[in-house]
Design an enzyme around this catalytic site. Structure first.
Site, PDB file in Angstrom:
ATOM      1  N   ALA A 176       0.588  -1.476  -0.510  1.00  0.00           N
ATOM      2  CA  ALA A 176      -0.273   0.323   0.085  1.00  0.00           C
ATOM      3  C   ALA A 176       0.794   1.256  -0.310  1.00  0.00           C
ATOM      4  CB  ALA A 176      -0.905  -0.195   0.787  1.00  0.00           C
ATOM      5  N   LYS A 181       7.167   8.230  -4.074  1.00  0.00           N
ATOM      6  CA  LYS A 181       7.745   6.729  -4.275  1.00  0.00           C
ATOM      7  C   LYS A 181       9.581   6.723  -4.426  1.00  0.00           C
ATOM      8  CE  LYS A 181       4.623   3.578  -5.187  1.00  0.00           C
ATOM      9  NZ  LYS A 181       4.464   2.605  -3.854  1.00  0.00           N
TER      10      LYS A 181
END
Length: 341
Positions: free
Chosen positions: A83, A159
């Site tokens: 997640a 990210k």
């Protein structure tokens, strides 16, 4: 004794397939959801994937909060941290998602280390290993993308910084817990729930005739089923500890994807657009289309990357990308119905 794997974000697209694969391979799976109301949807997704939910249990934990993570980790042998929260007041802000993604990852890692988890595998992104646009270098796992590079949108910046923070934490405080990361390309393939489409919205849009003219954009495609398998291999392969793995199959331009959909779907692909839009015309439109500005650096570019390491160490064997996108569209049509197709 049956080993237990915690999968974060149990209602997500990638997490759902990780859960299905783990259950089919005999693992006990605990997955995190943000509220008890999510449990029925998660169980239904597992059933659609062809797995029994007998070995599936749930823990209430949110990546944006401290509560619940110690209990979620208790007794777990492995963790797949799939997640990544998307949040922030302004999605156009390139740092909008950094805090939730980085802080959530560190919450998971702290709890995993404290619980003595054997290995954590984190889902990152292939973009975290992408060099500057001007370098003409093949991306591999030795590279780290620059979060200040204008080619990256808010999601990819988050990210990059979340994975960096994870490696820093595990080097300093990881103890005996091993760590690995998987860096996927654009994730397509069969959906398990219509509510968690992610990158699949690209395929959904094409089946519905959007955009009406195809832009010169392309993707390194990875099938969600192959990606789930790569996560499990990174979890169990001894040589994977302490390593990053790019997981990507073939590169397809959006025009290639559209052709595959029209061919594979037959009459059901009648709305898939056929016309293409040259890059220079799209560049002219950018000042009048603010939502397209983040795409400007990507127009007409095929980034070079290699997944040789994942193939060699993990036995990663991606299926043909055209199969992936057609299977993705088939699942969308079956789930959402012909009225939306």
């Amino acid at each position: 004794m049956t080993e237990t794997v915690l999968v974060t974000g149990g209602t997500g697209f990638v997490a759902g397939w990780c859960i299905v694969e783990l259950l089919n391979r005999g693992y006990a799976v605990r997955t995190t959801i943000r509220s008890p109301a999510k449990e029925l949807a998660a169980r239904a997704a597992v059933a659609r994937g062809g797995a029994s939910d007998d070995g599936l249990s749930f823990a209430i934990a949110d990546l944006t909060a401290e509560d619940g993570w110690d209990a979620a980790m208790a007794g777990c042998d492995y963790v797949l941290h799939v997640a990544s929260p998307l949040g922030g007041p302004d999605p156009a802000d390139r740092n909008a998602y950094v805090g939730p993604a980085r802080d959530g990852t560190l919450r998971v890692l702290r709890a995993a280390v404290a619980a003595g988890v054997r290995r954590v595998v984190m889902t990152s992104a292939a973009a975290t290993a992408r060099p500057p646009l001007s370098s003409d270098t093949v991306s591999d796992e030795t590279m780290w993308a620059d979060p200040d590079d204008p080619q990256f949108d808010a999601y990819r910046v988050s990210k990059i910084l979340a994975e960096r923070a994870a490696w820093d934490f595990m080097r300093q405080e990881g103890g005996t817990t091993e760590f690995a990361t998987v860096l996927p390309g654009a994730v397509f393939g069969p959906i398990l729930a219509a509510e968690t489409l992610g990158s699949v919205r690209i395929i959904e849009g094409l089946t519905q005739g959007r955009p009406p003219v195809i832009p010169p954009l392309g993707f390194w495609v990875v099938d969600v089923r192959d990606l789930a398998d790569a996560h499990i291999r990174a979890m169990t392969t001894p040589e994977a500890a302490g390593e990053r793995f790019i997981a990507a199959g073939e590169f397809l331009w959006m025009a290639d994807i559209a052709r595959a959909l029209r061919s594979g779907l037959g009459a059901r692909g009648r709305k898939v657009p056929t016309r293409t839009l040259p890059a220079f015309i799209l560049q002219l439109l950018l000042p009048f289309q603010p939502q397209l500005k983040p795409l400007a650096p990507l127009l007409g570019r095929q980034f070079r990357l290699t997944s040789e390491k994942a193939r060699r160490v993990l036995g990663f064997t991606p299926r043909p990308a055209t199969t992936t996108v057609v299977d993705c569209a088939e699942s969308l049509l079956a789930t959402t119905g012909p009225a939306r197709a």
